[in-house]
Design an enzyme around this catalytic site. Structure first.
Site, PDB file in Angstrom:
ATOM      1  N   ASP A   1      -6.662  -1.372  -2.904  1.00  0.00           N
ATOM      2  CA  ASP A   1      -6.056  -0.135  -3.432  1.00  0.00           C
ATOM      3  C   ASP A   1      -5.067  -0.288  -4.595  1.00  0.00           C
ATOM      4  O   ASP A   1      -4.029   0.389  -4.624  1.00  0.00           O
ATOM      5  CB  ASP A   1      -5.356   0.626  -2.286  1.00  0.00           C
ATOM      6  CG  ASP A   1      -6.296   1.028  -1.173  1.00  0.00           C
ATOM      7  OD1 ASP A   1      -7.488   0.692  -1.237  1.00  0.00           O
ATOM      8  OD2 ASP A   1      -5.834   1.687  -0.219  1.00  0.00           O
TER       9      ASP A   1
ATOM     10  N   GLU B   1      -8.623   3.856  -1.967  1.00  0.00           N
ATOM     11  CA  GLU B   1      -8.456   4.914  -0.967  1.00  0.00           C
ATOM     12  C   GLU B   1      -8.639   6.252  -1.659  1.00  0.00           C
ATOM     13  O   GLU B   1      -8.095   6.485  -2.740  1.00  0.00           O
ATOM     14  CB  GLU B   1      -7.059   4.845  -0.341  1.00  0.00           C
ATOM     15  CG  GLU B   1      -6.812   5.956   0.688  1.00  0.00           C
ATOM     16  CD  GLU B   1      -5.432   5.888   1.349  1.00  0.00           C
ATOM     17  OE1 GLU B   1      -4.718   4.899   1.155  1.00  0.00           O
ATOM     18  OE2 GLU B   1      -5.103   6.859   2.044  1.00  0.00           O
TER      19      GLU B   1
ATOM     20  N   LYS C   1     -12.948   4.109   0.367  1.00  0.00           N
ATOM     21  CA  LYS C   1     -12.662   4.338   1.792  1.00  0.00           C
ATOM     22  C   LYS C   1     -11.850   5.614   1.975  1.00  0.00           C
ATOM     23  O   LYS C   1     -10.918   5.872   1.216  1.00  0.00           O
ATOM     24  CB  LYS C   1     -11.914   3.135   2.380  1.00  0.00           C
ATOM     25  CG  LYS C   1     -10.574   2.844   1.709  1.00  0.00           C
ATOM     26  CD  LYS C   1      -9.975   1.541   2.231  1.00  0.00           C
ATOM     27  CE  LYS C   1      -8.690   1.185   1.571  1.00  0.00           C
ATOM     28  NZ  LYS C   1      -7.548   2.071   1.854  1.00  0.00           N
TER      29      LYS C   1
ATOM     30  N   LYS D   1      -7.119   4.475   5.775  1.00  0.00           N
ATOM     31  CA  LYS D   1      -6.246   3.353   5.420  1.00  0.00           C
ATOM     32  C   LYS D   1      -6.996   2.027   5.482  1.00  0.00           C
ATOM     33  O   LYS D   1      -6.911   1.205   4.584  1.00  0.00           O
ATOM     34  CB  LYS D   1      -5.034   3.294   6.352  1.00  0.00           C
ATOM     35  CG  LYS D   1      -4.267   4.595   6.514  1.00  0.00           C
ATOM     36  CD  LYS D   1      -3.727   5.117   5.210  1.00  0.00           C
ATOM     37  CE  LYS D   1      -2.768   6.279   5.454  1.00  0.00           C
ATOM     38  NZ  LYS D   1      -2.503   7.034   4.228  1.00  0.00           N
TER      39      LYS D   1
ATOM     40  N   VAL E   1      -1.986  -3.355  -2.318  1.00  0.00           N
ATOM     41  CA  VAL E   1      -0.911  -2.458  -1.865  1.00  0.00           C
ATOM     42  C   VAL E   1      -1.470  -1.399  -0.912  1.00  0.00           C
ATOM     43  O   VAL E   1      -2.641  -1.065  -0.988  1.00  0.00           O
ATOM     44  CB  VAL E   1      -0.230  -1.758  -3.064  1.00  0.00           C
ATOM     45  CG1 VAL E   1       0.409  -2.789  -3.978  1.00  0.00           C
ATOM     46  CG2 VAL E   1      -1.164  -0.840  -3.835  1.00  0.00           C
ATOM     47  N   THR E   2      -0.577  -0.816  -0.079  1.00  0.00           N
ATOM     48  CA  THR E   2       0.730  -1.330   0.238  1.00  0.00           C
ATOM     49  C   THR E   2       0.637  -2.241   1.463  1.00  0.00           C
ATOM     50  O   THR E   2      -0.207  -2.038   2.328  1.00  0.00           O
ATOM     51  CB  THR E   2       1.742  -0.184   0.547  1.00  0.00           C
ATOM     52  OG1 THR E   2       1.289   0.545   1.694  1.00  0.00           O
ATOM     53  CG2 THR E   2       1.870   0.760  -0.624  1.00  0.00           C
TER      54      THR E   2
ATOM     55  N   CYS F   1      -2.247   0.062   3.926  1.00  0.00           N
ATOM     56  CA  CYS F   1      -3.675  -0.267   3.851  1.00  0.00           C
ATOM     57  C   CYS F   1      -3.975  -1.756   3.904  1.00  0.00           C
ATOM     58  O   CYS F   1      -5.049  -2.151   4.364  1.00  0.00           O
ATOM     59  CB  CYS F   1      -4.278   0.372   2.604  1.00  0.00           C
ATOM     60  SG  CYS F   1      -4.197   2.170   2.688  1.00  0.00           S
TER      61      CYS F   1
END
Ligand code: TIU
Length: 229
Positions: free
Chosen positions: A27, A75, A138, A141, A166-167, A171
């Site tokens: 992410d 995400e 996705k 998370k 991250v973070t 995730c």
């Protein structure tokens, strides 16, 4: 012949077979890293996550150079939000102090927040995927829920994961724990992950390797770069 590399790590050195190891970058999206993105709107301090861009870039370059398989996750939701988890909807509507001025799907300065196809949803310029690398979109998370990641990893014979991005508190460790339960040997890269709260990062990573590796390993970036040379 299988080439194994070993890097110093907690709780003990991490040995990984180069051809069966994937780098998974979680992410590194504009919405989580840049001003006016979802993360900042959500109340995140961007200082530490922005500082992670350079170390993630070094790790990515080293893994590419070593010929390793690379996965990137993002995400977000489909534009029609048909894959929106209901608890995300509920939480952003019912947060008592309405700290969320804007929520997922609302129009922000980088497009609709966390919606696939929007500028803010995509990966930052410095870390853009190259052809042959796998992108996993996705809705939640963890990268294993409602995605193809398990099939993509299995079909490449992957058994070991280096995890960054991250973070850390959200995730990254959710995905790490999901992967561990599915039998992957995971190692997080300390300098190549960060979050919106310094205390969260340390606790989240300590929990992974506590007690002889409750979930797996955590390594520092430089020793890893050295063994990948
Ligand atoms: N909220 C937060 O800290 N993170 C996320 O929602 N996504 C990721 O961690 N990528």
């Amino acid at each position: 012949k299988m080439e194994f590399l070993t890097v110093d790590a907690k709780p003990y050195p991490y040995a990984f077979p180069l051809r069966k190891t994937a780098l998974v970058i979680i992410d590194m999206q504009r919405d989580f890293l840049l001003p006016d993105g979802f993360g900042e709107i959500e109340g995140g301090d961007l200082t530490d996550v922005q500082a992670a861009i350079e170390p993630v870039g070094k790790l990515l370059a080293a893994c590419r150079n070593a010929g390793m398989t690379v996965f990137h996750t993002r995400e977000g939701q489909r534009p029609d939000m048909s894959d929106m988890p209901s608890n995300k909807t509920v939480r952003q509507a019912e947060a008592p102090d309405t700290q969320y001025k804007l929520g997922i799907g609302d129009k922000g300065k980088m497009g609709r927040l966390l919606i696939r196809g929007e500028y803010g949803h995509d990966i930052v310029d410095e870390l853009q995927p190259v052809p042959g690398e796998v992108i996993i979109d996705k809705p939640g998370k963890g990268a294993f829920w409602d995605t193809q990641i398990m099939y993509r990893l299995k079909s490449r014979g992957i058994t070991h994961l280096l995890i960054a991005g991250v973070t850390t508190e959200c995730c990254v460790t959710t995905t790490y724990r999901e992967a561990n339960d599915r039998g992957f040997e995971c190692c997080a890269v300390f300098e190549a992950t960060d979050g919106y709260n310094p205390g969260f990062k340390i606790s989240a990573l300590d929990m992974l390797h506590w007690s002889q590796g409750l979930f797996g390993f955590v390594a520092n970036l430089q020793p890893l770069l050295d063994v990948l040379k």
